[in-house]
Design a protein around this motif. Sequence first.
Motif, short mmCIF file in Angstrom:
data_model
loop_
_atom_site.label_atom_id
_atom_site.label_comp_id
_atom_site.label_asym_id
_atom_site.label_seq_id
_atom_site.Cartn_x
_atom_site.Cartn_y
_atom_site.Cartn_z
N ILE A 148 0.97 -1.19 -0.13
CA ILE A 148 -0.02 -0.05 -0.06
C ILE A 148 0.93 1.16 0.01
O ILE A 148 0.78 2.25 -0.71
N ALA A 149 1.74 1.17 0.92
CA ALA A 149 2.83 2.45 0.99
C ALA A 149 3.37 2.50 -0.68
O ALA A 149 3.77 3.74 -0.90
N LYS A 150 3.78 1.75 -1.42
CA LYS A 150 4.34 1.74 -2.46
C LYS A 150 3.21 2.43 -3.44
O LYS A 150 3.58 3.60 -4.28
N SER A 183 3.73 6.03 -5.62
CA SER A 183 3.35 6.18 -6.77
C SER A 183 2.37 7.53 -7.22
O SER A 183 2.68 8.40 -8.01
N ILE A 184 1.50 7.55 -6.22
CA ILE A 184 0.62 8.68 -6.11
C ILE A 184 1.34 10.08 -6.02
O ILE A 184 1.08 10.96 -6.73
N ASP A 185 2.05 9.93 -5.08
CA ASP A 185 3.06 11.21 -4.90
C ASP A 185 3.92 11.77 -6.07
O ASP A 185 3.94 12.83 -6.45
N LYS A 191 5.20 14.95 -10.34
CA LYS A 191 5.92 14.87 -11.79
C LYS A 191 5.36 14.38 -12.88
O LYS A 191 5.94 14.27 -14.07
N ASP A 192 3.92 13.93 -12.66
CA ASP A 192 3.17 13.46 -13.66
C ASP A 192 3.81 12.18 -14.02
O ASP A 192 3.73 11.35 -15.18
N ALA A 193 4.40 11.47 -13.12
CA ALA A 193 5.18 9.97 -13.52
C ALA A 193 3.86 9.04 -13.29
O ALA A 193 3.01 9.04 -12.41
N ARG A 194 4.05 8.13 -14.32
CA ARG A 194 2.98 7.14 -14.23
C ARG A 194 3.36 5.67 -14.11
O ARG A 194 3.32 4.80 -14.91
N ASN A 195 3.93 5.40 -13.00
CA ASN A 195 4.69 4.02 -12.65
C ASN A 195 3.70 3.32 -11.84
O ASN A 195 3.73 3.59 -10.43
N VAL A 196 3.10 2.21 -12.05
CA VAL A 196 2.19 1.41 -11.28
C VAL A 196 3.34 0.30 -10.56
O VAL A 196 3.92 -0.38 -11.48
N GLY A 244 7.06 3.87 -0.62
CA GLY A 244 7.06 5.31 0.04
C GLY A 244 5.65 5.30 0.96
O GLY A 244 4.77 4.45 1.04
N GLY A 245 5.74 6.21 2.23
CA GLY A 245 4.69 6.07 3.26
C GLY A 245 3.87 7.48 3.13
O GLY A 245 4.41 8.35 2.55
N PRO A 246 3.09 7.62 3.86
CA PRO A 246 2.21 8.86 3.73
C PRO A 246 2.87 10.01 4.38
O PRO A 246 3.28 10.02 5.61
N GLY A 247 2.71 10.99 3.59
CA GLY A 247 3.61 12.31 3.97
C GLY A 247 4.86 12.49 4.02
O GLY A 247 5.15 13.72 4.07
N GLU A 248 5.71 11.54 4.13
CA GLU A 248 7.13 11.73 4.18
C GLU A 248 7.98 10.84 3.19
O GLU A 248 9.19 10.94 3.31
#
Length: 220
Positions: free
Chosen positions: A172-174, A178-180, A185-190, A200-204
Amino acid sequence: MYAAGAMAVYFGFRFLFYESDEDRSGRDAGEPIEEAKTRWNESTLKKKIDQGKRKSLLEKAKIFLGQAIKHCELGCDQFEVQSDRALGRGRDQVEQVKRNLHSARREMRGAWHRAHSEQRNYLQGLTARVEEIRNRIHTDVIGHIPRVDTDPNWDVMIKRVSDNLDKIRLDIAKIFQSIDDFEEKDARNVPAGGAGDGGGGPGEGEVPPKRKRKGKGEAE
């Protein structure tokens, strides 16, 4: 006298209407600079507008994903304690993970209809990953939770449940990361399937570390 008058008229017109090479070059150089400034300002404004649109697409989904990560952590904490009360609380936390993933999936599906065509493949792939993780809550976690805290295989069963729940937390953190990247940067990596290698985790921008085991006794 005639020659002197003609010279005066000539220099008078030259003074009034003549443009030196320096004046002309300065004027010519100034126009592109102003045009470049205008183009830069317009480009910066467009980037900010586009970034705001991307954030609005998945803003609510990110909130639900952040909540799912939190409930994964709380569930692992509860399962570390062998008691009927902690077992019930652990089940409740797992149900909250499932509900928040369901809500995140719903928000992502709604974003398809508001997104640009080139963004839809990314959003569809992301939604599919959330659905896959939500299904794992059933197959990898709920289906292996002991019915009672006195189960003779408690240690083996709970280890499996906790490990799988923590892997789900990482996945889920990944998606959160990915949404960040998509927003900024308009990156679109699923993110690919699987877990255990960070994200990645929320906020940091970091995966929240799993809390240390408490040992025996009631969970807080």
